[in-house]
Design a protein around this motif. Structure first.
Motif, PDB file in Angstrom:
ATOM      1  N   GLN A 170      -8.183  22.248  68.499  1.00  0.00           N
ATOM      2  CA  GLN A 170      -8.042  22.577  67.084  1.00  0.00           C
ATOM      3  C   GLN A 170      -6.612  22.976  66.719  1.00  0.00           C
ATOM      4  N   TYR A 171      -5.778  23.114  67.742  1.00  0.00           N
ATOM      5  CA  TYR A 171      -4.360  23.425  67.513  1.00  0.00           C
ATOM      6  C   TYR A 171      -3.599  22.111  67.586  1.00  0.00           C
ATOM      7  N   TYR A 172      -3.183  21.622  66.449  1.00  0.00           N
ATOM      8  CA  TYR A 172      -2.656  20.261  66.335  1.00  0.00           C
ATOM      9  C   TYR A 172      -1.237  20.172  66.899  1.00  0.00           C
ATOM     10  N   THR A 173      -1.031  19.220  67.830  1.00  0.00           N
ATOM     11  CA  THR A 173       0.301  19.049  68.432  1.00  0.00           C
ATOM     12  C   THR A 173       0.740  17.595  68.505  1.00  0.00           C
ATOM     13  N   SER A 174       0.007  16.680  67.921  1.00  0.00           N
ATOM     14  CA  SER A 174       0.324  15.256  68.057  1.00  0.00           C
ATOM     15  C   SER A 174       1.128  14.741  66.862  1.00  0.00           C
ATOM     16  N   ASN A 175       2.109  13.906  67.178  1.00  0.00           N
ATOM     17  CA  ASN A 175       2.891  13.222  66.133  1.00  0.00           C
ATOM     18  C   ASN A 175       3.451  14.195  65.096  1.00  0.00           C
ATOM     19  N   LEU A 176       4.030  15.273  65.575  1.00  0.00           N
ATOM     20  CA  LEU A 176       4.582  16.284  64.677  1.00  0.00           C
ATOM     21  C   LEU A 176       5.920  15.824  64.111  1.00  0.00           C
ATOM     22  N   ASN A 177       6.166  16.167  62.854  1.00  0.00           N
ATOM     23  CA  ASN A 177       7.491  15.909  62.298  1.00  0.00           C
ATOM     24  C   ASN A 177       8.413  17.079  62.657  1.00  0.00           C
ATOM     25  N   GLU A 178       9.675  16.976  62.313  1.00  0.00           N
ATOM     26  CA  GLU A 178      10.655  17.981  62.728  1.00  0.00           C
ATOM     27  C   GLU A 178      10.321  19.365  62.187  1.00  0.00           C
ATOM     28  N   THR A 179       9.872  19.413  60.946  1.00  0.00           N
ATOM     29  CA  THR A 179       9.513  20.708  60.353  1.00  0.00           C
ATOM     30  C   THR A 179       8.338  21.330  61.088  1.00  0.00           C
ATOM     31  N   GLU A 180       7.350  20.519  61.418  1.00  0.00           N
ATOM     32  CA  GLU A 180       6.178  21.040  62.126  1.00  0.00           C
ATOM     33  C   GLU A 180       6.534  21.526  63.524  1.00  0.00           C
ATOM     34  N   ILE A 181       7.444  20.840  64.192  1.00  0.00           N
ATOM     35  CA  ILE A 181       7.879  21.283  65.516  1.00  0.00           C
ATOM     36  C   ILE A 181       8.533  22.656  65.428  1.00  0.00           C
ATOM     37  N   GLU A 182       9.376  22.851  64.429  1.00  0.00           N
ATOM     38  CA  GLU A 182      10.018  24.159  64.237  1.00  0.00           C
ATOM     39  C   GLU A 182       8.970  25.236  63.964  1.00  0.00           C
ATOM     40  N   GLN A 183       7.955  24.896  63.180  1.00  0.00           N
ATOM     41  CA  GLN A 183       6.916  25.872  62.867  1.00  0.00           C
ATOM     42  C   GLN A 183       6.070  26.198  64.092  1.00  0.00           C
TER      43      GLN A 183
END
Length: 483
Positions: A267-280
């Protein structure tokens, strides 16, 4: 091993980049990193405990350590290192693209892997090297499991390579990959490193203007941990003071436990993250790692903290390891109110009477309201003999630089997705960005203000959190540096 000495030295600034870094300190750090990479094995004892010398040098360098101090750090830690070639019978092995798989998991092949990956870096380049020997199907099937080895045994190979990438030191990238190759593979049932996250969305965002911030997709990490706490299947076994970390790992993922951890963590999403999501995600991980280390104990005894939590805070950007901690231990409850109860103005154990202010001074550091703790703490931590102490403080400095102004309740996941007026965990609504300076004070109080006459603690606590019996004897240990 000239093949490594020709690779680029430190080329990038660190994430903290504290004043004091100079051309001479950069040159000294680069020279000693090459010596460590070319002369020492990644394990300083046969049971797989890791050489932290290069990490210590880079963490101190990033905090402004002068060349002489960097040299002394090297001289202190080099005493315990083993030579890069352990067994003369393996001295002349030549690892190639055709035979490298047969040496996986063999400590004696470390030197051969360093040479092999160095040659491959020159031949195919950095990105192709990682694609081929870390992420490919060949590198992760039939028991090779390079990604699992990268995060095995306290995620040290991952940390080591991370330092190399951060500071632009390709020798550390090479030795990190070689370290992973000889590592005993992590529990396969505990690490599904390929895409297991469903295509989730929760309709929320993590924008700075939105006080009740959430992950853009899936649950927050705090809410994932809450589900781990509440799961009946993951009830821990009785406390065993003699249990090793690896044995606790086997027990933690026995029976139905592994599949349940996967179900919750998916339930903790880690796939195909964009740059903003990686920082978050990185932001979330730093907050949670800080809480696991400094907010999971007992008031006035909080510092008896699980050692692997400090490892994760040293390089807090791998989600599965943090949730694994809660299973390896007895699901230690995060209690932000404990951390928020510690002082926001940590001071060394001396009276502030040594300040001699001129009448022209504005304010006084004698008053907590005028006092800035960070310069004093950084100055003290540079001389700490333990590498993890320096590394953890560096992470807390980075966290303060980026998240220190977070208001109460402003951390990602502080509020439940389904009920945004309810705290995810008790105390997350009052938790703010001051947790990092408070944690830094707890860290140095526990490990010792060595520049103010306190003896450095011998080691971190490794007994495990969550069991009441694990606290036996901790009260006296904590107070020895408080009097």
């Amino acid at each position: 091993m000239d093949i490594l000495s020709n690779l680029s030295p430190v080329t990038h600034r660190g994430l903290v980049n504290f004043p004091g870094i100079s051309a001479s300190s950069k040159k000294k750090a680069s020279e000693l990193l090459v010596k460590d990479a070319t002369q020492h094995h990644c394990f300083f004892v046969p049971d797989g405990r890791h050489n932290h010398l290069s990490h210590h040098i880079l963490a101190a360098y990033d905090l402004g350590a002068p060349p002489s101090l960097i040299q002394k750090i090297y001289e202190d830690e080099v005493k315990t290192q083993r030579p890069i070639k352990l067994d003369s019978s393996y001295e002349h092995i030549v690892i190639t693209g055709e035979n490298w798989l047969q040496y996986i998991g063999n400590q004696n092949a470390y030197h051969g892997f360093v040479i092999f990956f160095s040659n491959q870096l020159r031949a195919i380049g950095f990105h192709a090297l990682l694609d081929k020997y870390l992420f490919s199907d060949v590198a992760n099937k039939n028991g090779v499991n390079m990604l699992q080895r990268m995060v095995a045994n306290g995620i040290h190979a991952f940390i080591h390579m991370g330092y190399g990438i951060e500071f632009g030191d390709y020798a550390m990238v090479i030795t990190g990959l070689a370290q992973a190759a000889i590592q005993v593979s992590a529990l396969e049932e505990a690490f599904n490193l390929f895409d297991a996250s469903p295509n989730l969305t929760n309709g929320y965002n993590t924008s700075e203007s939105h006080l009740k911030r959430q992950s853009s997709r899936g649950l927050s990490l705090l809410e994932v941990l809450q589900q781990l706490y509440d799961c009946d299947i993951l009830v821990p076994p009785p406390y065993d003071a003699e249990a090793s970390y690896s044995r606790r790992g086997v027990e933690a993922f026995s029976g139905k436990r592994a599949s349940e951890v996967f179900r919750i963590c998916a339930q903790y999403y880690t796939s195909n993250l964009n740059e903003t999501e990686i920082e978050q995600k990185s932001e979330e991980l730093i907050w949670v790692a800080t809480l696991l280390l400094f907010a999971t104990g007992k008031k006035e005894e909080n510092q008896g903290s699980i050692f692997v939590s400090c490892i994760c805070l040293s390089y807090a950007n791998y989600k599965m390891k943090l949730t694994e901690i809660c299973c390896f231990a007895r699901r230690p409850k995060i209690q932000p109110n404990i951390l928020m109860s510690y002082t926001e103005n940590p001071r060394p154990p001396v009276l502030p009477s040594h300040y001699k202010l001129d009448k022209s001074a504005i304010g006084t550091p004698v008053d907590d309201g005028d006092y800035s703790s960070w310069p004093t703490m950084i100055d003290a931590i540079l001389y700490a003999p333990d590498a993890h102490t320096v590394k953890v403080l560096r992470t807390l400095i980075y966290a303060t630089q980026h998240f220190g102004d977070t208001p109460s309740g402003g951390a990602i996941g502080a509020w439940k997705i389904g009920n945004p007026n309810e705290e995810t965990l008790p105390g997350t609504s009052i938790m703010d960005g001051s947790i990092f300076v408070r944690a830094a004070g707890v860290l140095i109080d526990y490990m010792g203000w060595v520049t103010y006459g306190q003896t450095a603690r011998d080691d971190w606590d490794r007994s495990g959190l969550g069991w009441d019996d694990a606290w036996n004897g901790h009260h006296d240990a904590f107070h020895k540096n408080r009097v």
